[in-house]
Design a protein around this motif. Structure first.
Motif, PDB file in Angstrom:
ATOM      1  N   TYR A   1      89.533 149.719   0.371  1.00 37.58           N
ATOM      2  CA  TYR A   1      88.459 150.712   0.378  1.00 37.58           C
ATOM      3  C   TYR A   1      88.958 152.124   0.119  1.00 37.58           C
ATOM      4  CZ  TYR A   1      85.289 147.222   2.454  1.00 37.58           C
ATOM      5  OH  TYR A   1      84.520 146.118   2.691  1.00 37.58           O
ATOM      6  N   ASP A   2      90.187 152.425   0.593  1.00 36.64           N
ATOM      7  CA  ASP A   2      90.655 153.810   0.492  1.00 36.64           C
ATOM      8  C   ASP A   2      92.126 153.940   0.102  1.00 36.64           C
ATOM      9  OD1 ASP A   2      91.754 152.829   2.825  1.00 36.64           O
ATOM     10  OD2 ASP A   2      90.585 154.123   4.155  1.00 36.64           O
TER      11      ASP A   2
ATOM     12  N   ALA B   1      88.147 153.598   7.194  1.00 39.47           N
ATOM     13  CA  ALA B   1      87.134 153.205   6.216  1.00 39.47           C
ATOM     14  C   ALA B   1      86.061 152.337   6.849  1.00 39.47           C
ATOM     15  CB  ALA B   1      87.791 152.459   5.054  1.00 39.47           C
TER      16      ALA B   1
ATOM     17  N   LYS C   1      82.083 153.206   7.036  1.00 37.73           N
ATOM     18  CA  LYS C   1      81.072 152.333   6.448  1.00 37.73           C
ATOM     19  C   LYS C   1      79.996 151.964   7.457  1.00 37.73           C
ATOM     20  CE  LYS C   1      80.559 147.684   4.480  1.00 37.73           C
ATOM     21  NZ  LYS C   1      81.255 146.408   4.228  1.00 37.73           N
TER      22      LYS C   1
ATOM     23  N   PRO D   1      83.038 152.692  -1.253  1.00 39.29           N
ATOM     24  CA  PRO D   1      84.452 152.939  -0.985  1.00 39.29           C
ATOM     25  C   PRO D   1      84.954 154.200  -1.680  1.00 39.29           C
ATOM     26  CG  PRO D   1      84.081 150.639  -1.559  1.00 39.29           C
ATOM     27  CD  PRO D   1      82.803 151.358  -1.851  1.00 39.29           C
TER      28      PRO D   1
ATOM     29  N   TYR E   1      83.467 145.523  -5.146  1.00 44.78           N
ATOM     30  CA  TYR E   1      82.666 145.719  -3.933  1.00 44.78           C
ATOM     31  C   TYR E   1      81.227 145.251  -4.169  1.00 44.78           C
ATOM     32  CZ  TYR E   1      80.884 148.073   0.264  1.00 44.78           C
ATOM     33  OH  TYR E   1      80.308 148.350   1.480  1.00 44.78           O
TER      34      TYR E   1
END
Length: 202
Positions: free
Chosen positions: A89-90, A143, A147, A157, A166
């Motif tokens: 995600y990051d 993350a 979310k 993301p 995703y």
């Protein structure tokens, strides 16, 4: 990555939900989803989605996902006690399993509002522990907390290169489990899928 069979763990069993047509591209699956307003949170509790299921002595589905998604995994029995994870995600790199969250692609609260409120707790448990679909991912706590229970119209993301995967994964999970999407959610998913190549990650 580590083969769990060598670690003494056993796969979590997830009975098949109502059969659906899981073929086709993510855009085709998105078009087949029921569009409906988000339902009520009345009666919701994470306890209504029993997780994590056991997969061996003192081990559970969380260990399964940590071992699957990590590198240089260290075990104590079949408990994951060390390794290296890159959060999709990051992009954060994590080396302490306590800093890693196992995220549900479609959050439990979102699933509740999308039709899971009508399921039995047993079926909700199947959903919460489903390792067959692109549903459970080892990601950074930062993350995952960011979310929360938001859908793609509210949160995406930080890693833009992951947007196609995703959106494809989100659609695959909702299609398989016959969960609805709201109008904004469907629009956001279509936007994220525009320009993506290949089918869904089913």
């Amino acid at each position: 990555m580590l083969a769990l069979g060598l670690a003494g763990c056993v796969p979590a069993t997830t009975p098949e939900p109502t059969p659906t047509n899981d073929g086709g591209s993510a855009m085709e699956k998105l078009a087949e989803l029921t569009v409906a307003s988000a339902g009520s949170m009345k009666g919701y509790s994470r306890d209504r989605f029993p997780h994590w299921r056991g997969t061996g002595k003192n081990c559970d589905v969380r260990d399964t996902v940590l071992a699957r998604d990590g590198e240089s995994i260290k075990l104590s029995g079949c408990n994951v006690v060390g390794g290296r994870w890159e959060s999709v995600y990051d992009g954060l790199v994590l080396t302490d399993p306590s800093e890693v969250d196992v995220d549900h692609m479609v959050p439990l609260a979102n699933a509740w509002r999308s039709g899971a409120d009508r399921w039995t707790d047993a079926k909700r448990g199947d959903f919460a522990n489903d390792t067959r679909l692109p549903h459970l991912f080892a990601v950074s706590r930062t993350a995952n907390r960011s979310k929360g229970d938001q859908d793609p119209s509210q949160w995406r993301p930080a890693n833009r290169s992951y947007w196609c995967r995703y959106a494809e994964s989100w659609v695959t999970v909702k299609h398989h489990w016959q969960l609805s999407v709201n109008t904004d959610e469907k629009t956001a998913l279509a936007d994220m899928l525009t320009g993506c190549t290949g089918g869904s990650q089913s």
